[in-house]
Design a protein around this motif. Structure first.
Motif, short mmCIF file in Angstrom:
data_model
loop_
_atom_site.label_atom_id
_atom_site.label_comp_id
_atom_site.label_asym_id
_atom_site.label_seq_id
_atom_site.Cartn_x
_atom_site.Cartn_y
_atom_site.Cartn_z
N ASP A 1 0.84 -1.20 0.00
CA ASP A 1 0.00 0.00 0.00
C ASP A 1 0.88 1.25 0.00
N THR B 1 -10.95 1.51 -10.00
CA THR B 1 -11.80 0.38 -10.41
C THR B 1 -12.08 -0.58 -9.26
N ASP C 1 -18.26 -4.50 1.65
CA ASP C 1 -17.37 -3.33 1.55
C ASP C 1 -18.03 -2.16 0.83
N1 SAM Z 1 -7.55 0.17 -4.17
C1 SAM Z 1 -7.73 -0.08 -2.74
C2 SAM Z 1 -6.69 0.72 -1.97
O1 SAM Z 1 -5.57 0.90 -2.46
O2 SAM Z 1 -7.03 1.19 -0.89
C3 SAM Z 1 -7.60 -1.53 -2.39
C4 SAM Z 1 -8.37 -2.47 -3.26
S1 SAM Z 1 -8.27 -4.14 -2.87
C5 SAM Z 1 -6.66 -4.60 -3.32
C6 SAM Z 1 -9.25 -4.89 -4.11
C7 SAM Z 1 -10.76 -4.62 -3.95
O3 SAM Z 1 -11.41 -5.03 -5.15
C8 SAM Z 1 -11.43 -5.41 -2.84
O4 SAM Z 1 -12.09 -4.53 -1.98
C9 SAM Z 1 -12.45 -6.32 -3.57
O5 SAM Z 1 -13.66 -6.50 -2.86
C10 SAM Z 1 -12.70 -5.54 -4.83
N2 SAM Z 1 -13.13 -6.30 -6.01
C11 SAM Z 1 -12.86 -7.58 -6.36
N3 SAM Z 1 -13.30 -7.83 -7.61
C12 SAM Z 1 -13.84 -6.67 -8.06
C13 SAM Z 1 -14.42 -6.27 -9.30
N4 SAM Z 1 -14.52 -7.13 -10.33
N5 SAM Z 1 -14.84 -4.99 -9.43
C14 SAM Z 1 -14.73 -4.12 -8.41
N6 SAM Z 1 -14.19 -4.43 -7.21
C15 SAM Z 1 -13.75 -5.69 -7.05
#
Ligand code: SAM
Length: 281
Positions: free
Chosen positions: A15, A41, A124
């Protein structure tokens, strides 16, 4: 299947790298007065409690943001990032909360900039929506993030940044990120695209790199920070950001802070950073 919850990983070394790169790209876009579109996204919830919640169980933030928290020798770029996290922590007395990518971005947005945050997880998404309900220029949507590149590009501003940060719990994500960038690029070739990736098995990361090489897209910068050498055992040994059309200052800025980040985030001395062009201009 959506079992990944970012709350277990909030504020970890990955992060830190991702959010510094994100902040620097936004700062560079804001050198021009004209507004831009930010698409996140895979947004997560945007704000994480580090104690009393999932993050405390894994304590990954102790090897991430916590290692920067009390340093008084932060390079200016890193200090600006830590200051973003301090804004959530009552000016920085104690580290209690961590900002996800949507909040880092939202805190930086000017009135002429706007953001779309998408998140698919049924638990979430309501948290995300609630965290951003007071931000006038931020829209949240429960939807598939990969589809948003097709659905919302090119943006009316003709300037934009897309952060693609899937959980990679499904192996398809390694191919879907490449397809998403290709889709986006077809519609909006001047946009900035930032793809986060973990290194768990190096072959999987290489799928993204090879896919992008094959796409014919130019100007692709890869920035990586490893905490341990590659391994075929479980666990993430490194993470990186692949940036398409990076602002020209990003390479120099990252080259100047990566040695510091590697030393401070990986005191064991097993860390390593790299920065290279997958395809140059
Ligand atoms: N970008 C965030 C940050 O840096 O704080 C962290 C994101 S985390 C690595 C990935 C997120 O993608 C999770 O909350 C998960 O629930 C969500 N997720 C999984 N598949 C997804 C999809 N197809 N479209 C949107 N969100 C999705």
């Amino acid at each position: 299947m959506l079992s990944y919850r970012h709350s277990f990983h909030a504020g970890n070394h990955a992060d830190v790298l991702k959010h510094i790169v994100l902040m620097l790209i936004i700062e560079n876009l804001q050198l021009k007065e004209k507004g831009f579109y930010y698409l996140d996204t895979h947004a997560g919830v945007g704000r994480y409690r580090l104690f009393g919640d999932e993050a405390e169980k894994t304590a990954e933030f102790e090897e991430g943001i916590a290692r920067l928290w009390e340093r008084n020798d932060l390079p200016p770029e890193v200090k600006r990032y830590v200051d973003q996290i301090k804004r959530l922590n009552y000016g920085g007395k104690a580290l209690r909360y961590y900002a996800g990518s949507p909040l880092i971005a939202a805190q930086l947005l000017r009135p002429q900039d706007r953001a779309l945050l998408t998140e698919l997880h049924p638990s979430d998404f309501p948290l995300l929506r609630n965290n951003f309900k007071e931000y006038a220029n931020v829209v949240t949507k429960r939807d598939d993030g990969f589809q948003q590149l097709k659905a919302t590009l090119p943006p009316k501003e003709r300037r934009g940044l897309v952060l693609i940060d899937p959980p990679y719990e499904l192996k398809e994500d390694y191919d879907l990120v490449v397809q998403a960038v290709e889709e986006g690029y077809k519609r909006f070739a001047t946009g900035v695209y930032a793809v986060w990736y973990p290194v768990v098995l190096r072959q999987q990361t290489k799928r993204i790199v090879r896919g992008l090489e094959r796409s014919g897209i130019r100007k692709i910068l890869q920035i990586e920070l490893a905490v341990r050498p590659d391994s075929d055992q479980r666990g993430m040994t490194a993470s990186g950001m692949i940036v398409i059309n990076p602002p020209w200052q990003l390479e120099t800025q990252m080259k100047s802070i990566l040695p510091y980040l590697t030393e401070v985030l990986v005191p064991a001395g097993t860390g390593k950073w790299s920065l290279n062009w997958i395809t140059p201009e």
